[in-house]
Design an enzyme around this catalytic site. Structure first.
Site, PDB file in Angstrom:
ATOM      1  N   HIS A  49     -12.237  -5.601   8.076  1.00  0.00           N
ATOM      2  CA  HIS A  49     -12.959  -5.427   6.819  1.00  0.00           C
ATOM      3  C   HIS A  49     -14.255  -4.668   7.086  1.00  0.00           C
ATOM      4  O   HIS A  49     -15.281  -4.937   6.473  1.00  0.00           O
ATOM      5  CB  HIS A  49     -13.274  -6.781   6.169  1.00  0.00           C
ATOM      6  CG  HIS A  49     -12.058  -7.515   5.678  1.00  0.00           C
ATOM      7  ND1 HIS A  49     -11.190  -8.135   6.524  1.00  0.00           N
ATOM      8  CD2 HIS A  49     -11.573  -7.717   4.430  1.00  0.00           C
ATOM      9  CE1 HIS A  49     -10.214  -8.708   5.814  1.00  0.00           C
ATOM     10  NE2 HIS A  49     -10.421  -8.469   4.548  1.00  0.00           N
ATOM     11  N   ILE A  82      -5.534   0.842   4.281  1.00  0.00           N
ATOM     12  CA  ILE A  82      -4.906   2.136   4.050  1.00  0.00           C
ATOM     13  C   ILE A  82      -3.888   2.442   5.143  1.00  0.00           C
ATOM     14  O   ILE A  82      -2.955   3.214   4.940  1.00  0.00           O
ATOM     15  CB  ILE A  82      -5.987   3.242   3.957  1.00  0.00           C
ATOM     16  CG1 ILE A  82      -5.480   4.451   3.195  1.00  0.00           C
ATOM     17  CG2 ILE A  82      -6.517   3.610   5.335  1.00  0.00           C
ATOM     18  CD1 ILE A  82      -6.581   5.434   2.804  1.00  0.00           C
ATOM     19  N   GLU A  97       0.808  -1.223   0.000  1.00  0.00           N
ATOM     20  CA  GLU A  97       0.000   0.000   0.000  1.00  0.00           C
ATOM     21  C   GLU A  97       0.838   1.268   0.000  1.00  0.00           C
ATOM     22  O   GLU A  97       0.451   2.268  -0.612  1.00  0.00           O
ATOM     23  CB  GLU A  97      -0.976  -0.006   1.186  1.00  0.00           C
ATOM     24  CG  GLU A  97      -2.181  -0.925   1.001  1.00  0.00           C
ATOM     25  CD  GLU A  97      -1.866  -2.400   1.196  1.00  0.00           C
ATOM     26  OE1 GLU A  97      -0.756  -2.712   1.676  1.00  0.00           O
ATOM     27  OE2 GLU A  97      -2.716  -3.257   0.876  1.00  0.00           O
TER      28      GLU A  97
HETATM   29  C1  LIG Z   1      -1.987  -5.205   3.819  1.00  0.00           C
HETATM   30  C2  LIG Z   1      -3.006  -5.955   3.037  1.00  0.00           C
HETATM   31  N1  LIG Z   1      -3.276  -5.603   1.781  1.00  0.00           N
HETATM   32  C3  LIG Z   1      -4.205  -6.264   1.065  1.00  0.00           C
HETATM   33  C4  LIG Z   1      -4.898  -7.311   1.598  1.00  0.00           C
HETATM   34  C5  LIG Z   1      -5.990  -8.027   0.789  1.00  0.00           C
HETATM   35  N2  LIG Z   1      -5.588  -9.404   0.492  1.00  0.00           N
HETATM   36  C6  LIG Z   1      -5.966 -10.434   1.277  1.00  0.00           C
HETATM   37  S1  LIG Z   1      -5.303 -11.907   0.789  1.00  0.00           S
HETATM   38  C7  LIG Z   1      -4.546 -11.161  -0.536  1.00  0.00           C
HETATM   39  C8  LIG Z   1      -3.698 -11.979  -1.455  1.00  0.00           C
HETATM   40  C9  LIG Z   1      -2.608 -12.673  -0.702  1.00  0.00           C
HETATM   41  O1  LIG Z   1      -1.786 -13.381  -1.565  1.00  0.00           O
HETATM   42  P1  LIG Z   1      -0.642 -14.320  -1.013  1.00  0.00           P
HETATM   43  O2  LIG Z   1       0.199 -13.567  -0.042  1.00  0.00           O
HETATM   44  O3  LIG Z   1       0.081 -14.906  -2.159  1.00  0.00           O
HETATM   45  O4  LIG Z   1      -1.393 -15.440  -0.159  1.00  0.00           O
HETATM   46  P2  LIG Z   1      -2.441 -16.521  -0.702  1.00  0.00           P
HETATM   47  O5  LIG Z   1      -3.790 -15.944  -0.537  1.00  0.00           O
HETATM   48  O6  LIG Z   1      -2.086 -16.819  -2.125  1.00  0.00           O
HETATM   49  O7  LIG Z   1      -2.251 -17.711   0.166  1.00  0.00           O
HETATM   50  C10 LIG Z   1      -4.806  -9.799  -0.566  1.00  0.00           C
HETATM   51  C11 LIG Z   1      -4.289  -8.848  -1.579  1.00  0.00           C
HETATM   52  C12 LIG Z   1      -4.608  -7.635   2.928  1.00  0.00           C
HETATM   53  N3  LIG Z   1      -5.243  -8.634   3.568  1.00  0.00           N
HETATM   54  N4  LIG Z   1      -3.663  -6.961   3.620  1.00  0.00           N
END
Ligand SMILES: Cc1ncc(C[n+]2csc(CCOP(=O)(O)OP(=O)(O)O)c2C)c(N)n1
Ligand SMILES: Cc1ncc(C[n+]2csc(CCOP(=O)(O)OP(=O)(O)O)c2C)c(N)n1
Ligand SMILES: [Mg+2]
Ligand SMILES: [Mg+2]
Lengths: 384, 337, 384, 337
Positions: free
Chosen positions: D138, D96, D69
């Site tokens: 959330h 954010i 972010e």
């Molecule tokens: C700081 C933050 N930014 C965005 C998100 C939204 N978000 C939740 S899971 C995810 C994807 C995560 O990908 P990865 O780290 O590869 O883990 P996976 O879900 O593939 O196991 C995102 C963008 C979040 N939870 N926290």
């Protein structure tokens, strides 16, 4: 050497002799070599358990019994089972959204059917899933955001990679107290782009803290492929930027995961510092269950098929067959691999696995929802 | 000789010394206490608050951290989760923004989401406040963000006595606390005072009446307390008796002391150097008007920084900040209302 | 090959052939080889200018004429001069607290004594230092926090490493417009521990953005030695975690800095992506002038002596002598090296250098302070 | 056929579609506009707000960012500094916090510290708000932090019409804006409405009177507007006439519309789902009491989330949030005051 490595493993010098930090794609074999037949069968059972938890929850959700998003660990279970199996009761873990089974698998060795362990009980985990008062957090935060100070599980927020500095602090305190605990943190490959990942691993590297950072590289971060989040050939290469070892494990092979994670854990425990263990795997479904349909659009069908080819249950079964730990007949008793929730039935899983989860669900359903007033409680600890 | 030793001459101590004493006394009393921050060890901190601390307690308990505020806060949470009491220093409170997520989402909520299993005795402290030419990034009072983030104590002492007593109270409170130190007061000799020899605390959530008065209540904290006191002196010459309240702790807030004063004066002016919109001055105004409306004989007044950053050069800086003159003028208008 | 490298330089394959990203301690020599005699003498003069700016400001501060903290670039000037010399007028830079001379040195090649250039004028910089209305930011933020959209200099906040993502965005936009601009950002070695450093460099690496990140490794971050902030043998090793090149330059040798930075710049300009250039140097004084006394306590005198041994002015002079670009007599005209503000006099500097700065100071002193009311202005752009 | 083509059946559009249209229309109209965020390209965003956008405008203008972010905000600042208009998506507004420093210190202040040389047309938007079982991370409404950080526009639409018109206005405003989208309204069919065919904006800083009334003024924004409207309906049955104001934009705030209403009703209740202390409800109460004190016949009321995080399970979540019932009860008390 009873167990075959699935990767082309080369003997490496022992840890103490490795002076130049960097990637170690292949750890020594000694950790997997010390697994007994009983260990191996136990790990096999745990794979079924993790899979069954997932399959069953999807069914329950489809029946409208659960709220919230399911982040399936289908096809990634070997990472959880293999990484948790060798931990001690004094060790800490910090799982993320995709790692729900970790809570009850923690320190499950030999006793996963028991109720009282260093991990959370299946009753507690199910109470959390069903939003009941017997959740360790009284269902105040959702899903995977549970933990337990007593059981040495760090509570995550949603903010990805956010528990790594906490993990570093936890083991710093343990080390001050003369302990030899290690902390294992789990993160998706996408989460390694977060600033706090860098800050925390760097801090751990400077102080040689026993922090093992597992990267579950399932190729996708929600709808974003790994190449848009990371420019190194392997995500484990991140380790090079901190001057710490980066291991790569075959995330579909529970024994290889065990090997590499134990290498990292014992490296950490012996005071040599943190490391990164990238476990290469593939996310079977959507990011969460709400994303299943879309995930078939933003991902190539061929990629999905290829990624799901080596189901960790099947890979493990083959190893056990090769080792002569199970017979051909035993091997054919429970074919759970590849089956989605809609296809799988209880008959595809060992009965003790089904019973185990049932006991948790039954308990949870009997547990009441917390009272509304609890919403206003525990903002502050009351001062003395 | 014996007489001198048993009754040493008590010297006045400044705000900075009071903080130093609080930390080193707590460190000595509590073997499970740890301090961490940037340059707090070998250097003794940018302002010297931790001078000598690493020599006394070693590098393990006084940790020189990388320049990584999220790691500082996150590690503090982990240390506290595993039984430690933690003092984490922000080199300037302005830099807390770089560890903001760990504060509001990880630390502040830990007690809540574990239904009380975990509580975190972590005090995040750092130099704050304007009027010193520090410009945008070395002048902030950003306490309102934390007041709007449930689960955090928010404290701001204005005297050496309070600095020591509140910091000790915060370290023993068991809840995470953001502790705003007014760097312009660190070495201000006029406010130096003799501190008790014995251990003491100033309880969180208890305001101090700095001056009694009957016509108007001036509520403030930190540096602005002195602006209020000066204004009260000038107002006295003009025949207006102002009561000055130093709230000292924002969360929890001592509403009773404010209401009691208002019951006498029926007029209130809140002074605070943070931006006005959604600042703590507005919070006090809201508490008063929603809970003690009938005590008000005149509209409450907010005297705050304009809704601007803090600019560098002196005339601009003073232009946007509360001044004694603005307080006096407002008070005169208010009493004439 | 007229210029001797001070390091044991080995020929490297050209950029296009380097497939495995990682450290390149030694760049090719071609960039320094193309420097003319005039270039070299110009760089020598610029070293004096940067040094004189520092020395003079310290004197002015001692006389009570300046507010705020002085972050001396003494002993680190070769990094600024060497890195800025080869930039084009379309390129962007983003200096930090220790880099005040960068503002007027930018694009100073051949014309540093002129008033109208792509960098800020000395009049503007001095107006900023003295807090006058002719500062490009009308003295609203302090010291090094100036910049100019027109002159392509990014304005920093105090938050370390905070401009790197901004820099990445700037060149992303330029690339969209079909430009070939490069951005050079400056950071201390301590600042590489910040999360935003990681996020921004990673983003740049993924998109192969032309971002050159210079690390001024002066061994100390305020009162903290580099080993407590970074566990890799070289800070340039951070590059390995992003899959980008990491160069190491002798930060005392203006020609070596030029070499390595130009390698990085042209690598970036040609679309191959970002890189890190670590310039090894040593902070001559305290972190800021308020820290001078303490810095003699937390730092070993032997370390300080050693760190200041190779003054960039002396190193450059020797190269010019070796090259026959100056005579032995010319070499002895201005001996500024090693001298602190209290020792140095105007006679130690070329007169055009002194005049140049004087013209800036005179201008600034004639420029008024901004009116108090400006404090309330420009919070928002007025909407159309 | 021709008739059908020239007069297409106008369909009602929901809040989400309105946002989609705003973005794609602005992208089409402004070749210098760029969108960036996590998963906004190939996936089309977690909620689908940017669905199809990358297909239409390419990967260069619709950027799938790493999960970072601070880099997202920082890069947005850089893009805008170099001439682009930027829409940056936070996957949830809660995240954010991870880019907080870049927002409040880098972006918000850029215009100020360059004395107007630089202005940044950057809209940071994302799904916000509770009532949906999203739990602590959330569900947030953390707008107060940004209102307390000078230099940011803060906007929160409650209808499809406003969602589209305000987002367009924000993208053209030329100042950085934090744009709070209420995810519980994204697909709420009851509020779907026919949108103008022609380009339009809803100006920032102009409140909407959603329902006229004479006895009490209910001021709100976002989801709580519907709680207020429902409360007004119930109050009507009880003989109380409530006026409902949707402020829509917090910074700048349309004080006039609030004061005008108050001049009729002399009673005000502010409803908002963020924590109470230093929240925007308090800001409105403060503006009213400091600037329109004489219009008040009863103490103003704040109905907000308790000062707690948002808990997960439904009974707890509803317990801490404003409800129609709490509004009705308060209104009855207020009119009887
Ligand atoms: C700081 C933050 N930014 C965005 C998100 C939204 N978000 C939740 S899971 C995810 C994807 C995560 O990908 P990865 O780290 O590869 O883990 P996976 O879900 O593939 O196991 C995102 C963008 C979040 N939870 N926290
Ligand atoms: C985010 C942030 N944290 C802390 C500081 C306080 N601070 C200012 S300079 C400095 C040391 C910087 O060291 P380094 O990056 O090595 O640069 P140098 O001063 O040595 O050139 C610190 C800690 C800051 N400005 N920003
Ligand atoms: Mg992933
Ligand atoms: Mg340094």
């Amino acid at each position: 050497m009873p167990l075959q490595t699935t990767t082309d493993a080369a003997e490496l010098p022992s840890h103490d002799q490795v002076s130049d930090p960097g990637i170690r794609h292949f750890a020594t074999k000694r950790y997997r070599d010390s697994l007994t037949k009983e260990d191996c069968l136990e790990m096999f059972r745990q794979l079924y358990l993790a899979r069954y938890f997932d399959v069953r929850l999807i069914k329950e959700k489809k029946r409208g019994r659960l709220r919230g998003t399911l982040y399936s660990s289908h096809n990634q279970e070997a990472i959880l089972v293999g990484s948790l199996f060798g931990l001690r009761s004094t060790d800490w873990i910090s799982p993320i959204h995709r790692d729900m089974p970790a809570f009850f698998l923690k320190d499950a060795k030999f006793q996963w059917a028991e109720l009282d362990r260093m991990g959370l009980s299946i009753q507690q985990v199910c109470s959390q899933v069903w939003g009941r008062v017997d959740s360790p957090g009284r269902a105040r935060d959702n899903w995977s955001h549970i933990g337990s100070k007593e059981k040495r599980i760090i509570h995550s927020t949603s903010m990805l990679a956010g528990t790594i500095p906490v993990a570093a602090g936890v083991v710093y305190a343990d080390r001050m107290n003369g302990g030899d605990a290690v902390v294992v943190t789990y993160n998706g490959e996408g989460s390694t782009a977060q600033g706090v990942f860098h800050e925390a691993v760097n801090f751990a590297a400077v102080h040689k803290l026993p922090v093992v950072t597992i990267i579950e590289n399932n190729q996708w971060a929600y709808g974003t492929p790994v190449r848009l989040g990371c420019a190194t050939p392997d995500v484990a290469d991140r380790a090079k930027g901190f001057g710490i070892p980066g291991y790569i494990a075959d995330g579909q092979d529970v024994f290889d995961v065990y090997d590499k994670v134990m290498s990292a854990v014992e490296f950490a425990r012996s005071g040599q510092g943190p490391s990164i263990v990238e476990c290469k795997t593939f996310r079977a479904y959507g990011h969460g269950d709400h994303d299943d349909d879309r995930a078939n659009k933003y991902r190539d069908p061929a990629e999905i098929e290829h990624g799901r080819l080596r189901d960790p249950i099947a890979v493990c079964r083959q190893s056990l067959l090769d080792l002569g730990y199970i017979s051909a007949e035993e091997a054919e008793m429970f074919i759970a691999e590849g089956k989605n929730a809609s296809e799988a039935t209880n008959e595809d899983f060992p009965p003790e696995v089904v019973d185990y989860l049932n006991s948790g669900i039954e308990f949870a359903l009997a547990s009441p929802q917390p009272e509304a007033e609890e919403g206003g409680m525990w903002v502050f600890k009351e001062s003395k | 000789m014996a007489a001198i030793a048993s009754a040493p001459v008590q010297t006045k101590k400044n705000y900075l010394t009071a903080l130093k004493e609080a930390i080193s006394e707590e460190m000595a009393a509590n073997g499970d206490m740890v301090c961490l921050g940037e340059d707090i060890g070998q250097l003794g901190g940018a302002f010297g608050v931790t001078e000598g601390l690493q020599d006394s307690f070693g590098t393990q308990r006084v940790i020189d951290m990388p320049i990584a505020e999220a790691a500082i806060i996150g590690a503090s949470v982990g240390l506290a989760l595993n039984g430690k009491t933690v003092m984490a220093e922000m080199q300037f409170i302005d830099f807390i923004t770089c560890g903001f997520d760990q504060i509001v989402n990880m630390m502040a909520t830990y007690h809540y989401r574990t239904a009380g299993e975990v509580n975190l005795p972590v005090v995040v402290r750092g130099p704050a406040g304007a009027y010193g030419g520090g410009a945008l990034y070395h002048s902030q009072m950003n306490e309102a963000w934390f007041c709007n983030s449930p689960g955090l104590r928010v404290v701001c002492p204005s005297t050496p006595y309070d600095a020591k007593g509140l910091l000790k109270a915060a370290l023993r409170d068991g809840n995470p606390c953001i502790f705003f130190e007014i760097k312009e007061l660190y070495r201000r000799s006029e406010i130096a005072e003799i501190l008790p020899e014995d251990d003491y605390i100033v309880p969180l959530g208890k305001a101090a009446v700095r001056r009694e008065g009957t016509d108007v209540t001036l509520v403030s904290y930190g540096q602005n307390v002195y602006h209020c006191l000066q204004a009260a002196t000038e107002l006295e010459k003009l025949g207006v008796s102002a009561e000055v309240i130093d709230i000292r702790s924002l969360v929890p807030l001592d509403e009773e002391t404010i209401f009691a004063s208002l019951a006498k004066t029926n007029r209130i002016i809140v002074v605070n150097e943070a931006p006005m919109t959604c600042g703590f001055a507005g919070e006090i105004v809201s508490r008063v008007t929603t809970k003690a409306f009938d005590l008000l004989d005149a509209p409450p007044v907010r005297i705050t920084r304009l809704d601007t950053p803090v600019p560098w050069v002196k005339p601009l800086e003073l232009f946007v900040l509360p001044s004694v003159e603005r307080i006096v003028q407002s008070a005169l208008q208010t009493v004439r209302y």
